[in-house]
Design a protein around this motif. Structure first.
Motif, PDB file in Angstrom:
ATOM      1  N   HIS A  93       0.764  -1.024   0.049  1.00  0.00           N
ATOM      2  CA  HIS A  93       0.249   0.058  -0.100  1.00  0.00           C
ATOM      3  C   HIS A  93       0.845   1.340  -0.119  1.00  0.00           C
ATOM      4  O   HIS A  93       0.658   2.197  -0.709  1.00  0.00           O
ATOM      5  N   ARG A 107       2.595   1.789  -3.434  1.00  0.00           N
ATOM      6  CA  ARG A 107       1.717   2.215  -4.371  1.00  0.00           C
ATOM      7  C   ARG A 107       1.036   3.661  -4.034  1.00  0.00           C
ATOM      8  O   ARG A 107       1.145   4.344  -5.083  1.00  0.00           O
ATOM      9  N   HIS A 108       0.840   3.989  -2.938  1.00  0.00           N
ATOM     10  CA  HIS A 108       0.511   5.342  -2.626  1.00  0.00           C
ATOM     11  C   HIS A 108       1.613   6.254  -3.212  1.00  0.00           C
ATOM     12  O   HIS A 108       1.395   7.267  -3.612  1.00  0.00           O
ATOM     13  N   LEU A 158       3.722   5.829  -5.662  1.00  0.00           N
ATOM     14  CA  LEU A 158       3.894   5.913  -7.010  1.00  0.00           C
ATOM     15  C   LEU A 158       3.009   6.661  -7.379  1.00  0.00           C
ATOM     16  O   LEU A 158       2.952   7.446  -8.220  1.00  0.00           O
ATOM     17  N   LYS A 159       1.723   6.728  -6.938  1.00  0.00           N
ATOM     18  CA  LYS A 159       0.487   7.356  -7.401  1.00  0.00           C
ATOM     19  C   LYS A 159       0.634   9.033  -6.940  1.00  0.00           C
ATOM     20  O   LYS A 159       0.258   9.665  -7.937  1.00  0.00           O
ATOM     21  N   ASP A 160       1.252   9.195  -5.912  1.00  0.00           N
ATOM     22  CA  ASP A 160       1.720  10.658  -5.772  1.00  0.00           C
ATOM     23  C   ASP A 160       2.755  11.339  -6.494  1.00  0.00           C
ATOM     24  O   ASP A 160       2.639  12.400  -7.197  1.00  0.00           O
ATOM     25  N   ASN A 213       2.948  10.298 -15.605  1.00  0.00           N
ATOM     26  CA  ASN A 213       3.176   8.976 -15.377  1.00  0.00           C
ATOM     27  C   ASN A 213       4.145   8.138 -15.905  1.00  0.00           C
ATOM     28  O   ASN A 213       4.273   6.916 -15.816  1.00  0.00           O
ATOM     29  N   ILE A 215       3.913   4.446 -14.702  1.00  0.00           N
ATOM     30  CA  ILE A 215       2.984   4.358 -13.509  1.00  0.00           C
ATOM     31  C   ILE A 215       1.443   4.222 -13.922  1.00  0.00           C
ATOM     32  O   ILE A 215       0.990   5.393 -14.406  1.00  0.00           O
ATOM     33  N   ASP A 249      -1.722   5.651 -12.546  1.00  0.00           N
ATOM     34  CA  ASP A 249      -1.983   6.642 -11.553  1.00  0.00           C
ATOM     35  C   ASP A 249      -3.476   6.047 -10.675  1.00  0.00           C
ATOM     36  O   ASP A 249      -3.856   6.649  -9.736  1.00  0.00           O
ATOM     37  N   THR A 288      -3.987   2.702  -9.969  1.00  0.00           N
ATOM     38  CA  THR A 288      -3.745   1.545  -8.923  1.00  0.00           C
ATOM     39  C   THR A 288      -2.666   1.483  -8.288  1.00  0.00           C
ATOM     40  O   THR A 288      -2.217   0.945  -7.202  1.00  0.00           O
ATOM     41  N   GLY A 289      -1.340   2.355  -8.850  1.00  0.00           N
ATOM     42  CA  GLY A 289      -0.207   2.563  -8.189  1.00  0.00           C
ATOM     43  C   GLY A 289       0.800   1.304  -8.897  1.00  0.00           C
ATOM     44  O   GLY A 289       1.856   1.348  -8.196  1.00  0.00           O
ATOM     45  N   SER A 290       0.291   0.693  -9.738  1.00  0.00           N
ATOM     46  CA  SER A 290       1.193  -0.258 -10.618  1.00  0.00           C
ATOM     47  C   SER A 290       2.201   0.575 -11.173  1.00  0.00           C
ATOM     48  O   SER A 290       2.101   1.584 -11.676  1.00  0.00           O
TER      49      SER A 290
END
Length: 201
Positions: free
Chosen positions: A135, A138-139, A141-143, A150, A170, A172, A174-176
């Protein structure tokens, strides 16, 4: 190397944790050994052209059998090499015994934890730790994607000019992320090649 550290002197000792006759967990300790043989002290010769010149390559070896440390077997691996064995066997053996002792301590503590709290709770917290780590990444990477887009790219070079290129795409939502090393140079004649374990990590 399909497993292990970033180079041959990083030796990993892995021990199963039994509880009521079943393997529940594994404990591991990785030790950086100051020398494991090869063409130069330190076992990371800058002018090596094959892995045998860097020292002992241990794919798998049962270090403890029936509760007994297999000193003769590991001595044979560390000393009998094409380009010269370890220069300090005494330290290697002491360090490996210390790694085994560290694992045994970990086993006792894990078994005690299960006795005190129950297997279900311990296993639940282990899954929670892994889930929390996922988590958090992923957080992050989204940030990153929200602030910088991306896609991120970078290229650096080794001393001989060999490029190391990386593109990260990335998702944005899912954070994958997909890590693409296209553009990285081929395997080189030297001691800076990354084995699969390092690349995947």
């Amino acid at each position: 190397q399909l497993a292990g550290g970033s180079h041959l002197p990083d030796i990993t000792v892995i021990t199963p944790v039994f509880y009521k006759g079943e393997i529940l967990f594994f404990v591991a300790s990785r030790g950086h050994h100051s020398d494991i043989g090869g063409i130069s002290p330190g076992s990371m010769p800058p002018h090596s052209t094959n892995i045998e010149q860097e020292g002992a390559s241990i794919v798998a070896f049962k270090l403890v059998r029936d509760g007994r440390f297999q000193e003769d077997g590991i001595t044979d691996i560390l000393c009998n090499q094409k380009h010269g064995g370890t220069r300090n066997l005494k330290d290697n053996i002491s360090d490996l015994r210390a790694q085994v002792a560290a694992n045994n301590s970990g086993i006792r503590l894990l078994q005690q934890l299960v006795e005190e709290n129950g297997l279900r709770e311990v296993a639940s917290y282990m899954r929670l730790i892994q889930s929390n780590a996922e988590h958090a990444v992923r957080h992050m990477l989204k940030d990153f994607a929200a602030k910088h887009g991306n896609r991120a790219t970078a290229t650096d070079h080794l001393d001989d000019g060999t490029p190391i290129s990386l593109t990260i795409d990335i998702d944005d939502r899912t954070g994958s992320a997909c890590f693409d090393f296209t553009g990285t140079g081929p395997q080189m004649l030297g001691n800076l090649n990354a084995p699969p374990a390092v690349t995947y990590s």
